[in-house]
Write an enzyme that holds these catalytic residues in place. Structure first.
Site, mmCIF file in Angstrom:
data_model
loop_
_atom_site.group_PDB
_atom_site.id
_atom_site.type_symbol
_atom_site.label_atom_id
_atom_site.label_comp_id
_atom_site.label_asym_id
_atom_site.label_seq_id
_atom_site.Cartn_x
_atom_site.Cartn_y
_atom_site.Cartn_z
ATOM 1 N N GLY A 157 0.836 -1.204 0.000
ATOM 2 C CA GLY A 157 0.000 0.000 0.000
ATOM 3 C C GLY A 157 0.865 1.246 0.000
ATOM 4 O O GLY A 157 0.636 2.194 -0.771
ATOM 5 N N THR A 205 7.653 -5.043 4.878
ATOM 6 C CA THR A 205 6.386 -5.536 5.416
ATOM 7 C C THR A 205 6.602 -6.956 5.898
ATOM 8 O O THR A 205 7.326 -7.717 5.253
ATOM 9 C CB THR A 205 5.259 -5.524 4.363
ATOM 10 O OG1 THR A 205 4.181 -6.366 4.834
ATOM 11 C CG2 THR A 205 5.686 -6.064 3.003
ATOM 12 N N ASP A 257 4.503 -9.190 5.698
ATOM 13 C CA ASP A 257 3.669 -10.104 4.894
ATOM 14 C C ASP A 257 4.430 -10.765 3.734
ATOM 15 O O ASP A 257 4.007 -11.788 3.218
ATOM 16 C CB ASP A 257 2.460 -9.346 4.317
ATOM 17 C CG ASP A 257 1.588 -8.754 5.410
ATOM 18 O OD1 ASP A 257 1.611 -9.278 6.529
ATOM 19 O OD2 ASP A 257 0.882 -7.763 5.135
HETATM 20 P P1 ADP Z 1 1.372 -1.553 3.688
HETATM 21 O O1 ADP Z 1 2.192 -0.457 3.119
HETATM 22 O O2 ADP Z 1 2.007 -2.189 4.882
HETATM 23 O O3 ADP Z 1 0.920 -2.536 2.631
HETATM 24 P P2 ADP Z 1 -1.308 -0.314 3.675
HETATM 25 O O4 ADP Z 1 -1.837 -1.155 2.582
HETATM 26 O O5 ADP Z 1 -2.190 -0.053 4.847
HETATM 27 O O6 ADP Z 1 0.055 -0.901 4.306
HETATM 28 O O7 ADP Z 1 -0.861 1.066 3.041
HETATM 29 C C1 ADP Z 1 -0.280 2.069 3.845
HETATM 30 C C2 ADP Z 1 -0.755 3.420 3.403
HETATM 31 O O8 ADP Z 1 -0.338 3.667 2.064
HETATM 32 C C3 ADP Z 1 -2.269 3.596 3.357
HETATM 33 O O9 ADP Z 1 -2.840 3.846 4.620
HETATM 34 C C4 ADP Z 1 -2.386 4.823 2.448
HETATM 35 O O10 ADP Z 1 -2.064 5.991 3.161
HETATM 36 C C5 ADP Z 1 -1.265 4.557 1.447
HETATM 37 N N1 ADP Z 1 -1.824 3.933 0.239
HETATM 38 C C6 ADP Z 1 -2.261 2.671 0.074
HETATM 39 N N2 ADP Z 1 -2.729 2.473 -1.174
HETATM 40 C C7 ADP Z 1 -2.595 3.647 -1.823
HETATM 41 C C8 ADP Z 1 -2.908 4.105 -3.136
HETATM 42 N N3 ADP Z 1 -3.459 3.292 -4.043
HETATM 43 N N4 ADP Z 1 -2.639 5.394 -3.439
HETATM 44 C C9 ADP Z 1 -2.079 6.221 -2.540
HETATM 45 N N5 ADP Z 1 -1.766 5.855 -1.276
HETATM 46 C C10 ADP Z 1 -2.014 4.591 -0.915
HETATM 47 O O1 F6P Z 2 0.592 -5.736 6.756
HETATM 48 C C1 F6P Z 2 1.046 -6.144 8.012
HETATM 49 C C2 F6P Z 2 -0.097 -6.657 8.840
HETATM 50 O O2 F6P Z 2 0.421 -7.029 10.105
HETATM 51 C C3 F6P Z 2 -0.906 -7.788 8.242
HETATM 52 O O3 F6P Z 2 -0.267 -9.034 8.387
HETATM 53 C C4 F6P Z 2 -2.194 -7.670 9.009
HETATM 54 O O4 F6P Z 2 -3.281 -8.216 8.295
HETATM 55 C C5 F6P Z 2 -2.347 -6.179 9.185
HETATM 56 O O5 F6P Z 2 -1.052 -5.624 9.055
HETATM 57 C C6 F6P Z 2 -2.936 -5.757 10.490
HETATM 58 O O6 F6P Z 2 -3.147 -4.393 10.432
HETATM 59 P P1 F6P Z 2 -3.339 -3.455 11.701
HETATM 60 O O7 F6P Z 2 -2.008 -3.362 12.395
HETATM 61 O O8 F6P Z 2 -3.769 -2.175 11.126
HETATM 62 O O9 F6P Z 2 -4.341 -4.127 12.579
#
Ligand code: ADP
Ligand code: F6P
Length: 323
Positions: A104, A125, A127
């Site tokens: 994300g 991450t 994951d």
């Molecule tokens: P991770 O980076 O661990 O996969 P998330 O999926 O929650 O975690 O993404 C982290 C942050 O990145 C989100 O809360 C948002 O602020 C930003 N983000 C995620 N997807 C997008 C997107 N498509 N465009 C812009 N910002 C994004």
């Molecule tokens: O992306 C890392 C992670 O720990 C995932 O494994 C899990 O699904 C998610 O974040 C949990 O998110 P939060 O800390 O917002 O509850």
């Protein structure tokens, strides 16, 4: 003097601090001004920016979490939110941004780079679901925490001749479950990538019981259709068919805490340093990660449009070994 900022975003991962330290110290070594953005994209939007010197990152390499804080920031997914972020970057005369985070966060990095701002992503991450890095910062530590839990649960499962469902994190990705199951020598592994028939799983537990095994452990990925909760619901009606008495342990956020392993500290240090080096050479719009043992840069456009695949041959191997 160039001005560079760094932020950590999404789920925190053990090793993020080592990456921040590396970015700051390598950047300072180049004579740059380094700024830290607190709480991921939220801090970018709300102007929560602090200067970081070499001494500000002392004593953090061994700490889990992130000294900058992290956040999920839905507003950054909007054009308006990103424009606010760009204004803050401009206000501080920041010329480039390093974004340490998962899929994300790198989608956010890509969106910023599409708006013309120089960014470099650092793959982080637990994951391990990020295209562009075979392994990401935090995975090794999270995996070892899961493994330690499996080893401990095996002890009590054996004493009571019980079966355990051990649910691990991973969002929609089964990497942590698959690797923890193989390394922990569990009887079965349930991951989102392969649909599990709970009837078949019940049969596997039953046959372990009938061949005289004193315990049975199943690692379940949180993102699987039949995660631990769904399996418990399903087995409620069929308890006697399992043979074993069943218990459930959900590891959850425990996997994200704790001290980063040596592997994660080294990976984070190398990736952080490489990100700064690339910016110094004028390279941006990329994610730095580890591919086939080498530190590489993958264009963010590829990162966001490809899915990292799990090597399902390893699941077959795990199934062969569970006898
Ligand atoms: P991770 O980076 O661990 O996969 P998330 O999926 O929650 O975690 O993404 C982290 C942050 O990145 C989100 O809360 C948002 O602020 C930003 N983000 C995620 N997807 C997008 C997107 N498509 N465009 C812009 N910002 C994004
Ligand atoms: O992306 C890392 C992670 O720990 C995932 O494994 C899990 O699904 C998610 O974040 C949990 O998110 P939060 O800390 O917002 O509850």
């Amino acid at each position: 003097m160039k001005c560079l900022a760094v932020l950590t975003s999404g789920g925190d991962a053990p090793g993020m601090n080592a990456a921040i330290r590396s970015v700051v110290r390598v950047g300072v070594d180049m004579g740059w001004q380094i700024m830290g953005v607190r709480h991921g994209y939220t801090g970018l939007i709300t102007n929560n920016v602090i200067p970081l010197g070499a001494r500000d990152v002392s004593g953090i390499i061994q700490l889990g979490g992130t000294m900058l804080g992290s956040a999920r920031c839905p507003e950054f997914k909007t054009e308006d939110g990103r424009q606010k972020g760009l204004r803050v970057l401009k206000e501080h005369k920041i010329e480039a941004l390093i974004i340490i985070g998962g899929g994300g966060s790198q989608a956010g990095a890509y969106a910023l780079s599409q708006m013309g701002f120089p960014v470099v992503g650092v793959a982080s991450t637990i994951d391990n679901d990020l295209y562009g890095s075979d392994i990401t910062i935090g995975v090794d530590t999270a995996l070892n925490i899961a493994l330690e839990a499996i080893d401990r649960l095996k002890v009590t499962a054996l004493s009571h001749e019980r079966a355990f469902l051990i649910e691990v994190m991973g969002r929609d990705c089964g990497y942590l479950a698959l690797m923890a199951g193989i390394a922990g020598g569990t009887e079965a592994i349930v991951i989102p990538e392969v649909e599990t028939n709970p009837e078949v799983l019940a049969g596997e537990l039953r046959s372990a019981y009938e061949r005289g095994q004193a315990h049975a452990l199943v690692v379940v990925a949180e993102g699987a259709k039949y995660n631990a909760g769904a399996l418990v619901d399903y087995f409620k009606e069929h308890k006697e068919r399992l043979g074993f008495d069943l218990r459930v342990t959900t590891l959850g956020h425990v996997q994200r805490g704790g001290a980063p392993s040596a592997y994660d500290r080294l990976l984070a240090t190398r990736l952080g340093a490489d990100a700064v080096d690339r910016l110094a050479r004028g390279e941006h719009g990329v994610l730095v990660g580890l591919v086939k043992g080498e530190i590489t840069a993958t264009p963010l456009t590829e990162v966001v449009s490809n899915k990292k695949l799990l090597d399902l041959r390893l699941l077959k191997l795990a199934q062969k070994l569970a006898r």
